[in-house]
Design a protein around this motif. Structure first.
Motif, PDB file in Angstrom:
ATOM      1  N   ARG A  93       0.831  -1.206   0.000  1.00 30.71           N
ATOM      2  CA  ARG A  93       0.000   0.000   0.000  1.00 30.71           C
ATOM      3  C   ARG A  93       0.869   1.262   0.000  1.00 30.71           C
ATOM      4  NH1 ARG A  93      -4.655   0.130   4.209  1.00 30.71           N
ATOM      5  NH2 ARG A  93      -5.071   2.019   2.986  1.00 30.71           N
ATOM      6  N   LEU A  94       2.127   1.088   0.373  1.00 34.10           N
ATOM      7  CA  LEU A  94       3.121   2.154   0.238  1.00 34.10           C
ATOM      8  C   LEU A  94       4.077   1.776  -0.884  1.00 34.10           C
ATOM      9  CD1 LEU A  94       3.937   2.706   4.017  1.00 34.10           C
ATOM     10  CD2 LEU A  94       2.632   4.256   2.553  1.00 34.10           C
ATOM     11  N   ASP A  95       4.473   2.751  -1.649  1.00 31.57           N
ATOM     12  CA  ASP A  95       5.335   2.479  -2.801  1.00 31.57           C
ATOM     13  C   ASP A  95       6.432   3.533  -2.862  1.00 31.57           C
ATOM     14  OD1 ASP A  95       6.228   1.205  -5.025  1.00 31.57           O
ATOM     15  OD2 ASP A  95       4.424   1.511  -6.221  1.00 31.57           O
ATOM     16  N   ILE A  96       7.652   3.072  -3.140  1.00 33.71           N
ATOM     17  CA  ILE A  96       8.776   3.983  -3.355  1.00 33.71           C
ATOM     18  C   ILE A  96       9.062   3.995  -4.857  1.00 33.71           C
ATOM     19  CG2 ILE A  96      11.211   4.433  -2.857  1.00 33.71           C
ATOM     20  CD1 ILE A  96      10.802   2.879  -0.215  1.00 33.71           C
ATOM     21  N   ILE A  97       8.963   5.185  -5.459  1.00 34.83           N
ATOM     22  CA  ILE A  97       9.097   5.287  -6.910  1.00 34.83           C
ATOM     23  C   ILE A  97       9.917   6.524  -7.277  1.00 34.83           C
ATOM     24  CG2 ILE A  97       6.882   4.119  -7.336  1.00 34.83           C
ATOM     25  CD1 ILE A  97       5.695   6.907  -7.926  1.00 34.83           C
ATOM     26  N   ARG A  98      10.172   6.677  -8.550  1.00 39.21           N
ATOM     27  CA  ARG A  98      10.705   7.926  -9.108  1.00 39.21           C
ATOM     28  C   ARG A  98       9.553   8.681  -9.759  1.00 39.21           C
ATOM     29  NH1 ARG A  98      15.843   9.141  -7.348  1.00 39.21           N
ATOM     30  NH2 ARG A  98      17.003   7.200  -7.151  1.00 39.21           N
ATOM     31  N   ASP A  99       9.408   9.963  -9.436  1.00 43.52           N
ATOM     32  CA  ASP A  99       8.341  10.729 -10.076  1.00 43.52           C
ATOM     33  C   ASP A  99       8.800  11.247 -11.436  1.00 43.52           C
ATOM     34  OD1 ASP A  99       9.978  12.912  -9.578  1.00 43.52           O
ATOM     35  OD2 ASP A  99       8.676  13.827  -8.070  1.00 43.52           O
ATOM     36  N   ALA A 100       7.972  12.013 -12.081  1.00 43.48           N
ATOM     37  CA  ALA A 100       8.269  12.486 -13.440  1.00 43.48           C
ATOM     38  C   ALA A 100       9.522  13.345 -13.480  1.00 43.48           C
ATOM     39  CB  ALA A 100       7.065  13.271 -13.987  1.00 43.48           C
ATOM     40  N   GLU A 101       9.874  13.928 -12.347  1.00 44.25           N
ATOM     41  CA  GLU A 101      11.068  14.780 -12.293  1.00 44.25           C
ATOM     42  C   GLU A 101      12.295  14.001 -11.834  1.00 44.25           C
ATOM     43  OE1 GLU A 101      10.369  18.488 -10.215  1.00 44.25           O
ATOM     44  OE2 GLU A 101       8.220  18.336 -10.629  1.00 44.25           O
ATOM     45  N   GLY A 102      12.141  12.683 -11.658  1.00 47.46           N
ATOM     46  CA  GLY A 102      13.269  11.852 -11.261  1.00 47.46           C
ATOM     47  C   GLY A 102      13.546  11.845  -9.776  1.00 47.46           C
ATOM     48  N   ARG A 103      12.654  12.448  -8.982  1.00 45.49           N
ATOM     49  CA  ARG A 103      12.862  12.488  -7.537  1.00 45.49           C
ATOM     50  C   ARG A 103      12.413  11.163  -6.907  1.00 45.49           C
ATOM     51  NH1 ARG A 103       9.587  17.992  -6.382  1.00 45.49           N
ATOM     52  NH2 ARG A 103       8.017  16.619  -7.363  1.00 45.49           N
ATOM     53  N   LEU A 104      13.096  10.787  -5.820  1.00 43.75           N
ATOM     54  CA  LEU A 104      12.698   9.610  -5.056  1.00 43.75           C
ATOM     55  C   LEU A 104      11.533  10.000  -4.154  1.00 43.75           C
ATOM     56  CD1 LEU A 104      13.656   6.633  -4.522  1.00 43.75           C
ATOM     57  CD2 LEU A 104      14.884   7.534  -2.538  1.00 43.75           C
ATOM     58  N   ASP A 116      -0.215   9.074   8.566  1.00 41.46           N
ATOM     59  CA  ASP A 116       0.105   8.293   9.755  1.00 41.46           C
ATOM     60  C   ASP A 116       1.572   7.876   9.765  1.00 41.46           C
ATOM     61  OD1 ASP A 116      -0.412   6.779  12.151  1.00 41.46           O
ATOM     62  OD2 ASP A 116      -0.391   4.978  10.913  1.00 41.46           O
ATOM     63  N   VAL A 117       2.068   7.313   8.672  1.00 41.58           N
ATOM     64  CA  VAL A 117       3.458   6.842   8.674  1.00 41.58           C
ATOM     65  C   VAL A 117       4.433   8.015   8.681  1.00 41.58           C
ATOM     66  CG1 VAL A 117       2.875   4.660   7.543  1.00 41.58           C
ATOM     67  CG2 VAL A 117       3.586   6.608   6.143  1.00 41.58           C
ATOM     68  N   TRP A 155       4.417  -1.498   8.004  1.00 37.51           N
ATOM     69  CA  TRP A 155       3.929  -1.102   6.683  1.00 37.51           C
ATOM     70  C   TRP A 155       5.027  -1.316   5.642  1.00 37.51           C
ATOM     71  CZ3 TRP A 155      -1.040  -0.414   5.745  1.00 37.51           C
ATOM     72  CH2 TRP A 155      -1.879  -0.067   6.797  1.00 37.51           C
ATOM     73  N   PRO A 156       5.240  -2.545   5.207  1.00 37.25           N
ATOM     74  CA  PRO A 156       6.300  -2.803   4.224  1.00 37.25           C
ATOM     75  C   PRO A 156       5.979  -2.146   2.886  1.00 37.25           C
ATOM     76  CG  PRO A 156       4.907  -4.740   4.481  1.00 37.25           C
ATOM     77  CD  PRO A 156       4.481  -3.765   5.538  1.00 37.25           C
ATOM     78  N   ALA A 157       6.954  -1.420   2.355  1.00 35.74           N
ATOM     79  CA  ALA A 157       6.754  -0.721   1.082  1.00 35.74           C
ATOM     80  C   ALA A 157       7.317  -1.548  -0.059  1.00 35.74           C
ATOM     81  CB  ALA A 157       7.435   0.645   1.123  1.00 35.74           C
TER      82      ALA A 157
END
Length: 548
Positions: A93-104, A116-117, A155-157
């Motif tokens: 339910r949590l995700d670590i990604i790169r956005d359109a600008e390349g940010r983490l 909450d987290v 909350w494992p991402a």
């Protein structure tokens, strides 16, 4: 009426005498951990880590609950159903990604969840700016640490931030006289599709070959981290045999050599070496633009390596192991920093396919003499296990078993050097310990492989990363207390297929009614989970009849 009794505290009892016991064991093994393994009923516990590994493999809560209902003798308690549903629902339910600008960035499917987290102090320290109600920017260096902290609060991402490709480097398999076995190919495919993670295979099932297959599939510069120099040499030999890499293309970074090449094999010891509180060899991590990092025997990964691995999240990471059990309880760090379990083949499945040798496990019970028993009773708890190692009856039983197996390739394995020295003195057999120079170790192991040397006495240095394909008998005389991982590694020394097709035998000599017996029961849990059972015999009943 199935073989399982599911209890409201998430323990699961497995009745071994039931005809569906093996099928049930394999079904629950992916999400439950074996806690106790007495003779007739095994006790498992459904754990969040097991459920999250299952979720990472695409298993749903409905599938897990359905499996329990299939094999349960009574209705599965509602509290267990809710626990399973909640744990599986939390994964991803949590995700670590790169956005359109390349940010983490850290994203969530629900704004309230992200709020909450993000309010947790240790998580908040890793975030920099809130983009919207469902997105926070993450400090670039904090990718690994964020996954650890999120896992700790339940909350494992999922990590979809992608990887640095690393420098391309052609690595081809040399398959003229061999091919990846079906399960090895499945392991490679599952790892490559998942990006990073752990492959779990029995000792002798070809974890190194899976590593070579992953290297060939990615064809990138690769850093391989191993337990010791001997393991580094064995990896080099296997890569030269299984791939078209040449000797010049494979470097070694250990206490013996400091050569960096497109494929470099380094020891954990070198990476964790420090001077003036600073790690002195961290430049190795940046010496090449690595596209893949392989962690051999990931269940033994030293704790300091986890901190280094947190900084390597942009690199693909492959962990190889026979068991995810860690006696230090850091399974969650393996999950968050190396990756979830991508593939596992149960030991008995590989055995049924003929790729590892069938094995019989025998616990031989011996007794203290009256004098030894009196001395044992006076000892402090911390001294008692060592005292059991020196029992005269253990030494006698070792000699008896060596005579019984005089024609078999046999390893005598123990923990305490004074005990091993006594056995060496009594039997005249060579002894290999951590103090044995690497060239002498390799000479003795080579003599053992050719049959020139029929038996060896080895300390814990032979627990892992030692390729002895014709070893048929192991005699365990002491160990690292109740270590399940060590028990699995030691059985693994003798289950590579024997040239004559014979069964392997794993003896564990135990002093009855002492801490030795208590530790033995703990040690056997992982192998019991894999479907192995221990026959218990008294020393006076030797020799035992082993099925053909």
């Amino acid at each position: 009426m199935g073989p399982l009794i599911v209890q409201s505290d998430r323990t699961v009892l497995l009745e071994l005498d039931h005809p569906d016991a093996n099928a049930a064991r394999q079904t629950i093994g992916g999400f439950a951990e074996l806690e106790r393994a007495p003779e007739h009923v095994h006790t498992y516990r459904i754990t969040r880590m097991g459920l999250w590994n299952a979720a990472a493999a695409g298993v749903t809560a409905d599938e897990i609950i359905s499996a329990l209902n299939t094999y349960a003798k009574f209705a599965v308690p509602d509290t267990v159903v809710r626990t399973i549903t909640d744990a599986i629902d939390r994964y991803g339910r949590l995700d670590i990604i790169r956005d359109a600008e390349g940010r983490l960035v850290l994203t969530a499917d629900d704004a309230r969840l992200l709020t909450d987290v993000a309010n947790h102090k240790r998580v908040a320290a890793l975030l920099t700016e809130q983009v919207d109600q469902r997105t926070w920017i993450v400090q670039e260096w904090a990718r690994g640490q964020l996954k650890q902290e999120l896992l700790r609060i339940g909350w494992p991402a999922e990590d979809h931030a992608g990887y640095t490709d690393g420098d391309p480097y052609e690595i081809d398999l040399n398959e003229d006289d061999w091919h990846l076995r079906p399960y090895q190919q499945q392991a490679v495919d599952s790892f490559v599709a998942g990006g990073s993670g752990v492959v779990v295979l029995p000792c002798g099932a070809g974890k190194t070959i899976v590593g070579a297959g992953a290297m060939a599939a990615l064809s990138r510069k690769t850093l391989i981290l191993v337990t010791n120099t001997l393991a580094a040499h064995q990896w080099r030999d296997e890569l030269l045999r299984r791939t078209l890499l040449t000797d010049e293309q494979i470097g070694e970074y250990s206490g013996e050599a400091k050569i960096i090449a497109p494929v470099t094999i380094a020891t954990y010891q070198m990476l964790t070496a420090r001077r003036s509180k600073k790690y002195t060899h961290l430049s190795l991590l940046d010496a090449e633009n690595w596209g893949l990092i392989v962690y051999d025997e990931v269940h033994l990964l030293p704790a300091p390596i986890f901190k280094l691995t947190a900084e390597l999240q942009a690199r693909r990471r492959l962990g190889l192991t026979a068991t995810l059990v860690r006696e230090d309880g850091k399974e969650s760090d393996v999950f968050s920093l190396i990756g979830p379990k991508r593939y596992e083949a149960p030991w008995r499945d590989i055995e049924a396919q003929g790729f590892i040798s069938p094995a019989d496990c025998v616990e031989v019970r011996v007794e203290f003499s009256e004098d030894e028993q009196a001395r044992y009773a006076m000892l402090a708890d911390a001294e008692r296990y060592h005292a059991t190692a020196l029992a005269e009856a253990k030494l006698d039983t070792v000699s008896e078993l060596l005579d019984e197996h005089a024609d078999d390739q046999t390893l005598v394995i123990g923990q305490y050097l004074d005990q091993l020295e006594l056995v060496a003195e009594r039997t005249g057999l060579p002894l290999i310990t951590g103090k044995t120079p690497t060239p002498e170790r390799e000479r003795l192991f080579a003599a053992f492989r050719t049959g020139e040397q029929r038996a060896l006495i080895v300390s814990k240095v032979a627990n892992f990363s030692v390729d002895l394909p014709d070893a048929r008998v192991a005699i365990q005389i002491s160990g690292a207390f109740g270590s399940r991982q060590e028990e699995a590694q030691r059985l693994g020394r003798i289950i590579r297929p024997n040239s004559d097709g014979s069964r392997s035998i794993f003896y564990s000599i135990v002093v009855a009614d002492t801490v030795d017996q208590d530790y033995a029961l703990s040690r056997q849990r992982f192998l019991s989970e894999q479907g192995y059972s221990y026959r218990i015999v008294d020393a006076e009943d030797l020799p035992v009849q082993i099925p053909a």
